[in-house]
Motif scaffolding. Structure first.
Motif, PDB file in Angstrom:
ATOM      1  N   MET A  89       6.089  11.715  15.886  1.00 42.08           N
ATOM      2  CA  MET A  89       6.556  13.217  15.570  1.00 42.08           C
ATOM      3  C   MET A  89       7.598  13.328  16.768  1.00 42.08           C
ATOM      4  O   MET A  89       7.508  12.517  17.962  1.00 42.08           O
ATOM      5  CB  MET A  89       5.366  14.154  15.730  1.00 42.08           C
ATOM      6  N   PHE A  98       8.241  15.478  11.771  1.00 41.74           N
ATOM      7  CA  PHE A  98       7.752  14.058  11.558  1.00 41.74           C
ATOM      8  C   PHE A  98       9.024  12.909  11.414  1.00 41.74           C
ATOM      9  O   PHE A  98       9.934  13.247  10.757  1.00 41.74           O
ATOM     10  CB  PHE A  98       6.792  13.926  10.191  1.00 41.74           C
ATOM     11  N   SER A 113      -1.066  13.114  10.269  1.00 37.47           N
ATOM     12  CA  SER A 113      -0.276  14.335   9.913  1.00 37.47           C
ATOM     13  C   SER A 113      -1.269  15.594   9.223  1.00 37.47           C
ATOM     14  O   SER A 113      -2.145  15.019   8.716  1.00 37.47           O
ATOM     15  CB  SER A 113       0.907  13.955   9.071  1.00 37.47           C
TER      16      SER A 113
END
Length: 286
Positions: A89, A98, A113
């Protein structure tokens, strides 16, 4: 100024530190290179900053003395490249996204995620358990731009905490636009600087995410901590004598007398307490 809150939800306790990244600074800290340390040892605030919050972050190996898995980047300097199974990230231009962006303010490896670009998107590149309730550490950003460091209490042996899917449902409803999960389990902890621990499991870790600010609290004789060090640095820079004690982080008699003299010199209320007016004058002069 950032806000700490403690919420009871999904059968557990969630600790959240939410802040405006235009006012407070997000950083990725590894402390002493190649060494596991407890969370309170990781912060490295600048001379005029205080620590507001730190949480554990990347995954690491108990059998190795190294900086853990995944990217480590701070202020555009990448000291560790992304690892297989731990994509990045990035935080750049006050946006958390991301992927691995060049010259990011923060680049950090993730385990899962949770939410990407406003959509629930639970992905697990490291092949970690997905349906297990456990403690979790997260970093996320809402649509309004506010960023959060989050510590979810839990214990997988007692089936306490939240699964990645539960995290997605819960935080999506709170308005998070991007949300990512770092290491969890027995590593999950949150330290609030001079305010102490919000949640401490006591484990030595590799790296952490930290938030720093210049929002100084009112301090007086007897106080200890980072805010006192900032005050002492500013007084010394302006020529006030703190004797043999110098910048020791303890608001003792020498600091008290120096504050009183500073207040007298600049026609402030002379009480030896460093409050809003005294801080404002110190900031203006230094």
């Amino acid at each position: 100024m950032g806000k700490y809150s403690k919420i009871t939800a999904k059968g557990t306790t969630i600790h959240i530190y939410e802040f405006d990244p235009k006012i407070e600074r997000l950083a990725y800290e590894k402390g002493v290179d190649m060494k596991l340390e407890t969370l309170d040892k990781l912060p490295r605030p600048k001379d005029d900053e205080i620590t507001e919050c730190v949480v554990n972050w990347n995954f690491f190996d108990w059998q190795k003395s190294f900086n853990g898995y995944g990217e480590i980047e701070q202020d555009g300097v990448q000291t560790q490249a992304p690892s297989a199974g731990f994509p990045s990230m990035s935080f750049k231009d006050n946006k958390l996204v991301f992927g691995d962006l060049p010259e990011a303010q923060v680049g950090a490896g993730i385990g899962y995620s949770i939410i990407i670009d406003g959509k629930k998107n639970v992905q697990n590149w490291a092949k970690l358990p997905m349906n297990v309730k456990d403690a979790r550490t997260l970093c996320g950003q809402k649509k309004n731009g506010l960023v959060s460091l989050i510590a979810v209490r839990g214990d997988d042996t007692k089936k306490q905490g939240m699964t990645p899917y539960e995290l997605a449902d819960y935080f999506y409803n709170l308005g998070y636009f991007n949300l990512f999960c770092g290491d969890g389990g027995g590593s999950t902890s949150m330290y609030l600087g001079d305010k102490g621990w919000a949640y401490n499991q006591g484990r030595a870790i590799a790296c952490g995410l930290a938030v720093y600010s210049k929002n100084y609290p009112t301090i007086r004789q007897g106080k200890k901590g980072e805010a006192v060090k900032v005050l002492q640095r500013k007084l010394i820079k302006l020529g006030y004598n703190l004797g043999k004690w110098g910048v020791d982080g303890s608001f003792g008699q020498a600091t008290y007398l120096a504050v009183r003299q500073f207040q007298k010199d600049y026609k402030l209320t002379v009480d030896g307490i460093c409050g809003n007016n005294t801080w404002a004058k110190l900031k203006a002069l230094t």
